[in-house]
Motif scaffolding. Sequence first.
Motif, PDB file in Angstrom:
ATOM      1  N   ALA A 159       0.845  -1.191   0.000  1.00 26.28           N
ATOM      2  CA  ALA A 159       0.000   0.000   0.000  1.00 26.28           C
ATOM      3  C   ALA A 159       0.881   1.242   0.000  1.00 26.28           C
ATOM      4  O   ALA A 159       1.611   1.480   0.973  1.00 26.28           O
ATOM      5  CB  ALA A 159      -0.916   0.005   1.218  1.00 26.28           C
ATOM      6  N   PRO A 160       0.864   2.055  -1.049  1.00 27.02           N
ATOM      7  CA  PRO A 160       1.747   3.227  -1.110  1.00 27.02           C
ATOM      8  C   PRO A 160       1.356   4.326  -0.129  1.00 27.02           C
ATOM      9  O   PRO A 160       2.190   5.146   0.233  1.00 27.02           O
ATOM     10  CB  PRO A 160       1.618   3.699  -2.559  1.00 27.02           C
ATOM     11  N   THR A 161       0.099   4.370   0.293  1.00 23.16           N
ATOM     12  CA  THR A 161      -0.364   5.415   1.206  1.00 23.16           C
ATOM     13  C   THR A 161      -1.183   4.782   2.326  1.00 23.16           C
ATOM     14  O   THR A 161      -1.607   3.620   2.243  1.00 23.16           O
ATOM     15  CB  THR A 161      -1.232   6.453   0.479  1.00 23.16           C
ATOM     16  N   LEU A 162      -1.450   5.571   3.350  1.00 24.67           N
ATOM     17  CA  LEU A 162      -2.283   5.092   4.452  1.00 24.67           C
ATOM     18  C   LEU A 162      -3.704   4.825   3.951  1.00 24.67           C
ATOM     19  O   LEU A 162      -4.334   3.844   4.371  1.00 24.67           O
ATOM     20  CB  LEU A 162      -2.292   6.128   5.581  1.00 24.67           C
ATOM     21  N   ALA A 163      -4.186   5.671   3.070  1.00 25.20           N
ATOM     22  CA  ALA A 163      -5.531   5.459   2.532  1.00 25.20           C
ATOM     23  C   ALA A 163      -5.614   4.142   1.772  1.00 25.20           C
ATOM     24  O   ALA A 163      -6.601   3.398   1.885  1.00 25.20           O
ATOM     25  CB  ALA A 163      -5.924   6.623   1.623  1.00 25.20           C
ATOM     26  N   ALA A 164      -4.566   3.833   1.002  1.00 22.11           N
ATOM     27  CA  ALA A 164      -4.550   2.562   0.275  1.00 22.11           C
ATOM     28  C   ALA A 164      -4.490   1.390   1.243  1.00 22.11           C
ATOM     29  O   ALA A 164      -5.104   0.332   1.006  1.00 22.11           O
ATOM     30  CB  ALA A 164      -3.364   2.526  -0.679  1.00 22.11           C
ATOM     31  N   LEU A 165      -3.771   1.553   2.332  1.00 23.00           N
ATOM     32  CA  LEU A 165      -3.703   0.499   3.339  1.00 23.00           C
ATOM     33  C   LEU A 165      -5.072   0.252   3.959  1.00 23.00           C
ATOM     34  O   LEU A 165      -5.494  -0.903   4.127  1.00 23.00           O
ATOM     35  CB  LEU A 165      -2.692   0.881   4.424  1.00 23.00           C
ATOM     36  N   VAL A 166      -5.777   1.325   4.285  1.00 24.80           N
ATOM     37  CA  VAL A 166      -7.117   1.174   4.871  1.00 24.80           C
ATOM     38  C   VAL A 166      -8.058   0.491   3.881  1.00 24.80           C
ATOM     39  O   VAL A 166      -8.873  -0.370   4.260  1.00 24.80           O
ATOM     40  CB  VAL A 166      -7.671   2.555   5.293  1.00 24.80           C
ATOM     41  N   ALA A 167      -7.931   0.834   2.596  1.00 24.38           N
ATOM     42  CA  ALA A 167      -8.785   0.201   1.584  1.00 24.38           C
ATOM     43  C   ALA A 167      -8.533  -1.303   1.515  1.00 24.38           C
ATOM     44  O   ALA A 167      -9.474  -2.098   1.382  1.00 24.38           O
ATOM     45  CB  ALA A 167      -8.544   0.855   0.225  1.00 24.38           C
ATOM     46  N   LYS A 168      -7.276  -1.704   1.593  1.00 23.44           N
ATOM     47  CA  LYS A 168      -6.959  -3.137   1.597  1.00 23.44           C
ATOM     48  C   LYS A 168      -7.436  -3.796   2.888  1.00 23.44           C
ATOM     49  O   LYS A 168      -7.893  -4.939   2.894  1.00 23.44           O
ATOM     50  CB  LYS A 168      -5.440  -3.334   1.428  1.00 23.44           C
ATOM     51  N   TRP A 169      -7.320  -3.060   3.973  1.00 23.32           N
ATOM     52  CA  TRP A 169      -7.709  -3.596   5.282  1.00 23.32           C
ATOM     53  C   TRP A 169      -9.192  -3.929   5.345  1.00 23.32           C
ATOM     54  O   TRP A 169      -9.568  -5.005   5.820  1.00 23.32           O
ATOM     55  CB  TRP A 169      -7.303  -2.600   6.364  1.00 23.32           C
ATOM     56  N   VAL A 170     -10.031  -3.026   4.879  1.00 24.91           N
ATOM     57  CA  VAL A 170     -11.469  -3.242   5.022  1.00 24.91           C
ATOM     58  C   VAL A 170     -11.956  -4.414   4.180  1.00 24.91           C
ATOM     59  O   VAL A 170     -13.035  -4.973   4.440  1.00 24.91           O
ATOM     60  CB  VAL A 170     -12.259  -1.959   4.656  1.00 24.91           C
ATOM     61  N   ARG A 171     -11.156  -4.825   3.178  1.00 25.66           N
ATOM     62  CA  ARG A 171     -11.554  -5.963   2.346  1.00 25.66           C
ATOM     63  C   ARG A 171     -10.816  -7.246   2.717  1.00 25.66           C
ATOM     64  O   ARG A 171     -10.987  -8.269   2.066  1.00 25.66           O
ATOM     65  CB  ARG A 171     -11.275  -5.635   0.870  1.00 25.66           C
ATOM     66  N   SER A 172      -9.991  -7.157   3.755  1.00 24.60           N
ATOM     67  CA  SER A 172      -9.134  -8.295   4.085  1.00 24.60           C
ATOM     68  C   SER A 172      -9.833  -9.298   4.994  1.00 24.60           C
ATOM     69  O   SER A 172     -10.750  -8.944   5.742  1.00 24.60           O
ATOM     70  CB  SER A 172      -7.855  -7.798   4.785  1.00 24.60           C
ATOM     71  N   PRO A 173      -9.411 -10.564   4.944  1.00 21.92           N
ATOM     72  CA  PRO A 173      -9.936 -11.559   5.889  1.00 21.92           C
ATOM     73  C   PRO A 173      -9.658 -11.183   7.338  1.00 21.92           C
ATOM     74  O   PRO A 173     -10.424 -11.545   8.227  1.00 21.92           O
ATOM     75  CB  PRO A 173      -9.190 -12.850   5.503  1.00 21.92           C
ATOM     76  N   ASP A 174      -8.567 -10.439   7.584  1.00 20.16           N
ATOM     77  CA  ASP A 174      -8.253 -10.049   8.948  1.00 20.16           C
ATOM     78  C   ASP A 174      -9.320  -9.093   9.505  1.00 20.16           C
ATOM     79  O   ASP A 174      -9.619  -9.123  10.697  1.00 20.16           O
ATOM     80  CB  ASP A 174      -6.882  -9.381   9.000  1.00 20.16           C
TER      81      ASP A 174
END
Length: 351
Positions: free
Chosen positions: A316-331
Motif C-alpha cells: 500500500a503506497p499510502t495510508l488510505a490505500a492500506l485502509v482500503a486493503k484492510w477493510v476488504r481483508s480476511p483479517d
Amino acid sequence: MSGMGAGRLSREARELYGRIARGDQVDVDAESGVLEELVAWRLVAVQTDGPGGPQGMPVVLDPAEAVRRHRDAGLARLAAAARDLVDAPTVADELLPEFERSKWWSGPGSEFLAEQSVVNARIAAAVAGARCELLTAQPGGGRTREQIEAALVRDGGALARGIELRTLYRDTVRDDQITRTYAACMSGRGAQLRTHIGPFQKMVIIDRSQAFIADYTVQDAGARAARHVKDRGVVAFIVEVFEDVWRRSEPWQGEGRPSDDGGDGAGAPLRTTALQREILLDAEQGVLQGVTAARLGISPRRLSQEVSYLREAWGAPTLAALVAKWVRSPDRALVDEDRRQRGDSGRVGAA
C-alpha cells in the motif's frame, strides 16, 4: 663480585684490604673487580695524580665508619621494603574495583561503520571467528539471490563448525521463493528459523559478546550504516531483545503460508497482530495516529513502525490505500467475527 648492596664482604676483598693496609704491592688492573667491591663498601679510596693522570695506589679507610654507613644503608632499604609490604594491601584495595569493572568491559563500547562494504567485511570476520552461537534478525523482507548465495556460504560454514544458528525473518518472506529455498536448505543443516508478524530491529549477534545493529546516532548516516557493539551490558540487552521477539515468533522451515484453499504459495491472506488490528481500526475511522498511540499506550514511533510495516507488507503506497486493503481483508472479518462471538462492539485487545 659483591656491591654496596651485598650483605657480606667477600673473602677476596677482606684479603685485599689487609694487603693494602700493610703496604703490599697491588696490581690495580688485575684485581680491579675486588677493588671495586672495597670502593663500593667505602673501605678504600683510589688516589689519582689528577684528571687523566696515572692511577695511584689505593688507600684504606676507617672500617668502623664504612661498616656503619653500609649498615645504615641496608637498614634504610629494609625499612622501604617493609613499607612497601604494608602498603601492598592498600594498593590491591584501590585497584580491585577497576579490575572488577574491566571484567565487564570487552573493548570500545561501539564503533560506527558508515560503509556497507565495511559492515559486510566486519560481520564476515566476526562470524568466521564465532565459537558457539550466531543470532541474526533480518526484518528487511525477502533476500536477493546474491544475498542468499553469500549467506549459504557464510552460515553453512558456521553450521559445519558446530555453531548454533538462529535467524528471525518477517512473516512476508514465506511468500518469497528464494528465501524459502534458503530456509529449507539451512533447516536441513540444523539451523533454526522463525518468522514474526510485526516489525523488529535488524541485528547480528556473535557468541553473545559482540553485536551489529542499525545506527541511530549519526545524522544523515546511510541506511546501510551500522554500529559494532562490544560492551557486554549493551550486548546482553540486545540479546534479550532478540530472545523476546524469538519467543513470540513461529518456527519456519521454508514452507509457504497456507492459502484459503489449504494450499501453499503466495497470495495468502496476510496475518495481523491484535495491536495492528487496533491501529487499522482507528485508521479506518479516521482517528489521528497520535490519539491512537496514546490510547494503546505505545510511542508514536512504535505506531509509525507498525504502519510502515503494514504498508510495505500489503503493498500500500499510502495510508488510505492500506485502509482500503484492510477493510476488504480476511483479517478485518476476524474483528467482526470476534465481536459477534462476544456479543458487543468493543475493541479487540491490543496484545
